[in-house]
Design an enzyme around this catalytic site. Structure first.
Site, PDB file in Angstrom:
ATOM      1  CB  SER A  25      -0.952   0.033   1.189  1.00  0.00           C
ATOM      2  OG  SER A  25      -0.213   0.126   2.392  1.00  0.00           O
ATOM      3  CE1 TYR A  58      -3.875  -1.646   1.457  1.00  0.00           C
ATOM      4  CE2 TYR A  58      -3.056  -2.916  -0.401  1.00  0.00           C
ATOM      5  CZ  TYR A  58      -3.146  -2.700   0.956  1.00  0.00           C
ATOM      6  OH  TYR A  58      -2.486  -3.534   1.821  1.00  0.00           O
ATOM      7  CB  ALA A  74       6.040  -5.503  -4.083  1.00  0.00           C
ATOM      8  CB  ALA A  75       4.651  -0.178  -3.951  1.00  0.00           C
TER       9      ALA A  75
END
Length: 124
Positions: A25, A58, A74-75
């Site tokens: 997120s 999100y 992961a972002a």
């Protein structure tokens, strides 16, 4: 029929942290969320101005007033603290609704303080 339209965006936000070990997120300061009409769990696209990466995640709520913009999970591999990003939310609406809809657009400074809140004016 509905079309996907710009709902809101936070323009040129500065990434304050990237936390690879979180579940995923983007953490956004609660005040920025409110001003941009974003909700917890809402899908957003992230555009990294520094490297051209574009991805979806999100929203989760950050502490009010901290001006945190933190990519999690992961972002976190797609940004670095200090990168400039654009946070974009979309909404599905009918063409008639879209003609009159005015998305919330926040322009922020290097500290993620709001310097301007505007809308994109649409003809129709």
């Amino acid at each position: 029929m509905t079309i996907e339209m710009l709902y809101s965006k936070i323009h040129r936000a500065t990434v304050t942290d990237a936390n690879l070990n979180y579940v995923g997120s983007i953490t956004i300061d609660e005040e920025l969320m409110e001003e941009a009409n974003l909700l917890v769990g809402q899908k957003v696209d992230i555009v990294n101005i520094n490297n051209g990466e574009r991805f979806s995640t999100y929203v989760i709520k950050g502490k009010r007033g901290n001006r945190d913009i933190c990519l999690n999970g992961a972002a976190a591999r797609k940004v670095h603290p200090g990168d400039k990003i654009i946070i974009i939310a979309y909404a599905n609406m009918t063409p008639e609704e879209a003609k009159n809809f005015k998305p919330a657009v926040l322009i922020v400074d290097d500290n993620n303080d709001i310097i301007e809140k505007t809308t994109y004016l649409q003809e129709g």
